[in-house]
Motif scaffolding. Structure first.
Motif, mmCIF file in Angstrom:
data_model
loop_
_atom_site.group_PDB
_atom_site.id
_atom_site.type_symbol
_atom_site.label_atom_id
_atom_site.label_comp_id
_atom_site.label_asym_id
_atom_site.label_seq_id
_atom_site.Cartn_x
_atom_site.Cartn_y
_atom_site.Cartn_z
ATOM 1 N N ILE B 139 35.254 37.249 27.380
ATOM 2 C CA ILE B 139 36.373 37.872 28.112
ATOM 3 C C ILE B 139 37.254 36.798 28.736
ATOM 4 O O ILE B 139 38.493 36.869 28.680
ATOM 5 C CB ILE B 139 35.834 38.829 29.207
ATOM 6 N N SER B 140 36.628 35.774 29.322
ATOM 7 C CA SER B 140 37.456 34.774 30.005
ATOM 8 C C SER B 140 38.298 33.985 29.002
ATOM 9 O O SER B 140 39.399 33.552 29.318
ATOM 10 C CB SER B 140 36.613 33.857 30.888
ATOM 11 N N ILE B 141 37.802 33.857 27.787
ATOM 12 C CA ILE B 141 38.618 33.175 26.766
ATOM 13 C C ILE B 141 39.845 34.023 26.418
ATOM 14 O O ILE B 141 40.982 33.536 26.383
ATOM 15 C CB ILE B 141 37.793 32.859 25.505
ATOM 16 N N VAL B 142 39.614 35.319 26.229
ATOM 17 C CA VAL B 142 40.736 36.204 25.905
ATOM 18 C C VAL B 142 41.765 36.185 27.040
ATOM 19 O O VAL B 142 42.977 36.049 26.806
ATOM 20 C CB VAL B 142 40.237 37.653 25.646
ATOM 21 N N VAL B 143 41.281 36.286 28.273
ATOM 22 C CA VAL B 143 42.194 36.304 29.418
ATOM 23 C C VAL B 143 42.969 34.985 29.503
ATOM 24 O O VAL B 143 44.176 34.968 29.789
ATOM 25 C CB VAL B 143 41.402 36.581 30.718
ATOM 26 N N THR B 144 42.275 33.883 29.234
ATOM 27 C CA THR B 144 42.953 32.580 29.277
ATOM 28 C C THR B 144 44.056 32.514 28.219
ATOM 29 O O THR B 144 45.167 32.042 28.491
ATOM 30 C CB THR B 144 41.930 31.444 29.043
ATOM 31 N N GLY B 216 27.695 30.204 37.198
ATOM 32 C CA GLY B 216 28.655 30.415 38.282
ATOM 33 C C GLY B 216 29.270 31.774 38.070
ATOM 34 O O GLY B 216 29.048 32.411 37.030
ATOM 35 N N ASN B 217 30.064 32.223 39.034
ATOM 36 C CA ASN B 217 30.648 33.557 38.917
ATOM 37 C C ASN B 217 32.008 33.502 38.229
ATOM 38 O O ASN B 217 32.961 32.968 38.783
ATOM 39 C CB ASN B 217 30.779 34.183 40.313
ATOM 40 N N PRO B 218 32.128 34.054 37.009
ATOM 41 C CA PRO B 218 33.401 33.948 36.280
ATOM 42 C C PRO B 218 34.441 34.975 36.716
ATOM 43 O O PRO B 218 35.634 34.788 36.450
ATOM 44 C CB PRO B 218 33.000 34.201 34.833
ATOM 45 N N ALA B 225 43.525 35.059 37.124
ATOM 46 C CA ALA B 225 44.306 34.681 35.929
ATOM 47 C C ALA B 225 45.129 35.871 35.436
ATOM 48 O O ALA B 225 46.312 35.733 35.097
ATOM 49 C CB ALA B 225 43.378 34.185 34.826
ATOM 50 N N LEU B 226 44.513 37.057 35.421
ATOM 51 C CA LEU B 226 45.233 38.244 34.961
ATOM 52 C C LEU B 226 46.389 38.592 35.894
ATOM 53 O O LEU B 226 47.497 38.909 35.451
ATOM 54 C CB LEU B 226 44.286 39.448 34.877
ATOM 55 N N GLY B 227 46.112 38.504 37.219
ATOM 56 C CA GLY B 227 47.156 38.813 38.212
ATOM 57 C C GLY B 227 48.342 37.881 38.042
ATOM 58 O O GLY B 227 49.503 38.316 38.000
ATOM 59 N N LEU B 228 48.045 36.573 37.913
ATOM 60 C CA LEU B 228 49.136 35.608 37.759
ATOM 61 C C LEU B 228 49.894 35.850 36.449
ATOM 62 O O LEU B 228 51.118 35.733 36.391
ATOM 63 C CB LEU B 228 48.591 34.178 37.800
ATOM 64 N N ALA B 229 49.137 36.235 35.412
ATOM 65 C CA ALA B 229 49.788 36.487 34.128
ATOM 66 C C ALA B 229 50.799 37.619 34.265
ATOM 67 O O ALA B 229 51.896 37.565 33.690
ATOM 68 C CB ALA B 229 48.742 36.815 33.060
ATOM 69 N N ALA B 230 50.443 38.635 35.036
ATOM 70 C CA ALA B 230 51.359 39.765 35.238
ATOM 71 C C ALA B 230 52.633 39.279 35.930
ATOM 72 O O ALA B 230 53.746 39.658 35.556
ATOM 73 C CB ALA B 230 50.692 40.859 36.047
#
Ligand SMILES: Nc1ncnc2c1ncn2[C@@H]1O[C@H](COP(=O)(O)OP(=O)(O)O)[C@@H](O)[C@H]1O
Ligand SMILES: [Mg+2]
Lengths: 322, 256
Positions: B139-144, B216-218, B225-230
């Motif tokens: 998920i974090s890769i997709v979001v990135t 760690g907590n991802p 990252a999602l908020g900033l992307a918006a």
């Protein structure tokens, strides 16, 4: 309601030149033109290179914002309501660029279908139909980079028709096509008009406009100099004679003298292989060939003939006399 | 629904057309392998075996940024050269919705670099590919990728609208690697750089990727990252509208 209306449409370009001392030059490409194309009509915008045809078209398809004046497509303003105009109009431009080179013709058509919101089911049926219409069936899976100029041109046409637009605008669609390809294309354009589409076509070939169009607007130096049916335009020169003079190396000032001669309405010069052909138009019976030749004193002259004017002469006189 | 389909199909189309470019193989596969090899030896010299996966991941993330930067910064000019900018602008969707799938595809191409560096690390150097939270990692890769695609949208239009920004584009590769913490952890950077790192969405995406892979907590990283992307998308869309308007006024959509 007219399908396309232009009112006092004007467009200038600013061009800066010079490196140290920058100068800005304003080019008046379209100088306030008015015209209206009726629904279902095949209308031609005819004019020489640089007359302002492409500029006019680009304003209609929302790619250029007019400097002043307005234009509407099926009632929608090309600036205030550009999105509606984009949906209603199909735009085919001349030239061989304008597709994703590394992808196949089919991929290009699929991509643009998606942009135009053509539902997948409709795409499945329409894309093969259009490929058939423009004669690209069997070549659609090849990369566009291997397409000939004519094939690219035909791909543009298929693309312009993907969303089955009611209004179709074609900017010099036959440019760069071989004579057979050009004739086939003219046939396709006539079919579109017969199917009820409104078609606006630009061309600098008089015979093309004559063969296809219900009405023609002749544009020269950014202004419309005449509008009417081909027959109507021809009638403007019906009472003239055209005297064709073959000359060898006639200097500029000799041609100017000829132009200024009493009774002469226009002089056009066509360059032939070894000679120039001077096309002199004058009202019937107003000038004598001998007098004309007198103005070409010292220039070697070949064959001289007089004939009835054609539509081409009407066009030449409209473009050169204004 | 219409828009989701439009974005998905256009993204796929752009991906297809980008992978057909010859240079693509070098910039997105070979170059990252060189980085990965360098990183491996640097980290090994530091005698901290736990960080080998970190090195491989970082090299891959560097590759993702490189392909985003060059794929997005030149996106509009590429369209202009191909002569497709005019037909694209003349089509009904807002131009931002046409440009975005292209910058997203540029970022997605970076996945090749990530995959190739990980495989390279596994095969050549025997780095174990053990991810602590595999689902969160994906998920974090997709979001990135999405956050980079949106950043690409902002860049793609700005580089054209502001010529000064374009001059910057070629110099942005290295600084962003530093500022977003791919090369060295943020904690090692001087304090005045931190705010800059925080407003860059990829910083948070990378942090989420590292946490998901190494422990760690991802989730906070993914959320930010999602908020900033918006936020970037709103900015990007405004820049694109300004670009389109100006291009139609100045007649710069075509080369001629
Ligand atoms: N982008 C531009 N910048 C400056 N001048 C231009 C530009 N496009 C066209 N022109 C000029 O505007 C005039 C009309 O051009 P155009 O509309 O292309 O004519 P046509 O299509 O009839 O050949 C020409 O003098 C041309 O040189
Ligand atoms: Mg033209």
């Amino acid at each position: 309601m007219a399908a396309i209306e232009a009112e006092n449409l004007r467009r200038t370009y600013k061009q800066t030149s010079g490196f140290l001392r920058r100068r800005t030059k304003t080019i008046e490409a379209v100088r306030g033109i008015d015209f209206a194309v009726d629904e279902g009509e095949l209308f031609g915008l005819l004019g020489p290179n640089g007359a302002g045809k492409t500029t006019t078209i680009k304003m209609l398809v929302t790619l250029l914002i007019p400097t002043s004046g307005t234009a509407r497509v099926l009632g929608s303003d090309v600036v205030d309501d550009a999105r509606t105009v984009r949906r209603k109009i199909g735009y085919v431009f001349g030239g061989d660029r304008g597709a994703y080179e590394r992808l196949s013709g089919l991929d290009n058509l699929r991509y643009f279908s998606e942009l135009y919101g053509v539902p997948p089911k409709v795409q499945k049926q329409r894309i093969p139909e259009l490929l058939e219409l423009v004669g690209l069936t069997g070549r659609e899976r090849e990369r566009v980079e291997g397409y000939s100029r004519g094939m690219r041109q035909r791909l543009h046409i298929a693309r312009g028709l993907l969303h089955d637009p009611p209004v179709i605008v074609l900017d010099e669609p036959t440019i760069g096509l071989d004579p057979v390809g050009a004739r086939e294309l003219r046939h396709t354009i006539a079919e579109l008009a017969r199917a009820g589409k409104t078609v606006l076509l630009t061309t600098h070939y008089m015979y093309e406009a004559d063969a296809l169009c219900d009405r023609i607007a002749v544009i020269a130096k950014g202004e419309i100099v005449a509008t009417g049916t081909p027959a109507h335009l021809k009638s403007a020169v019906a009472d003239r004679t055209v005297i064709e003079i073959e000359a060898y190396g006639a200097p500029e000032d000799a041609i100017r003298r000829l132009r200024d001669a009493p009774g002469v309405t226009s002089v056009a010069v066509e360059d032939r292989e070894h000679a120039q052909l001077l096309l002199v138009q004058a009202p019937q019976g107003s000038v004598l060939t001998q007098q004309l030749l007198g103005h070409l004193d010292g220039v070697r002259v070949g064959r001289v003939t007089a004939r009835e004017p054609t539509l081409e002469d009407a066009y030449v006189s409209l473009v050169t006399e204004n | 629904m219409r828009i989701a389909r439009l974005l998905a199909v256009c993204w796929w189309f752009q991906l297809k057309q980008m992978t057909k470019a010859g240079l693509f193989v070098f910039t997105s596969i070979i170059e990252p392998l060189i980085f990965a090899t360098l990183a491996y030896y640097l980290f090994k010299a530091g005698h901290r075996p736990g960080t080998l996966l970190y090195a491989a991941l970082s090299a891959g993330l560097m590759g993702i940024w490189t392909s985003t930067l060059f794929g997005s910064g030149g996106a509009i000019n590429f369209q202009r050269w191909q002569g497709v900018l005019e037909p694209l602008v003349a089509s009904p969707p807002p131009y931002a919705l046409i440009l975005f799938p292209q910058t997203l595809a540029a970022a997605s191409i970076g996945l090749y670099s990530l995959a190739s560096t990980l495989v390279w690390g596994r095969v050549i150097f025997g780095i174990p590919l053990h991810f602590v939270h595999p689902v969160a990692f994906a998920i974090s890769i997709v979001v990135t990728i999405v956050s980079l695609g949106v950043l690409g949208l902002v860049m793609g239009a700005s580089f054209i609208l502001y010529r000064e920004a374009n001059a910057l584009s070629n110099m942005l590769e290295f600084p962003i690697w530093i500022v977003t913490g791919v090369i060295v952890p943020l904690s090692l950077l001087p304090g005045w750089i931190h705010p800059l790192s925080w407003i860059l969405a990829p910083t948070w995406g990378y942090r989420a990727i590292h946490n998901a892979a190494l422990g760690g907590n991802p989730w906070p990283g993914i959320g930010i990252a999602l908020g900033l992307a918006a936020v970037y998308f709103v900015i990007g869309q405004a820049v694109v509208v300004a670009f389109e308007r100006r291009a139609r006024e100045r007649a710069t959509l075509s080369l001629v």
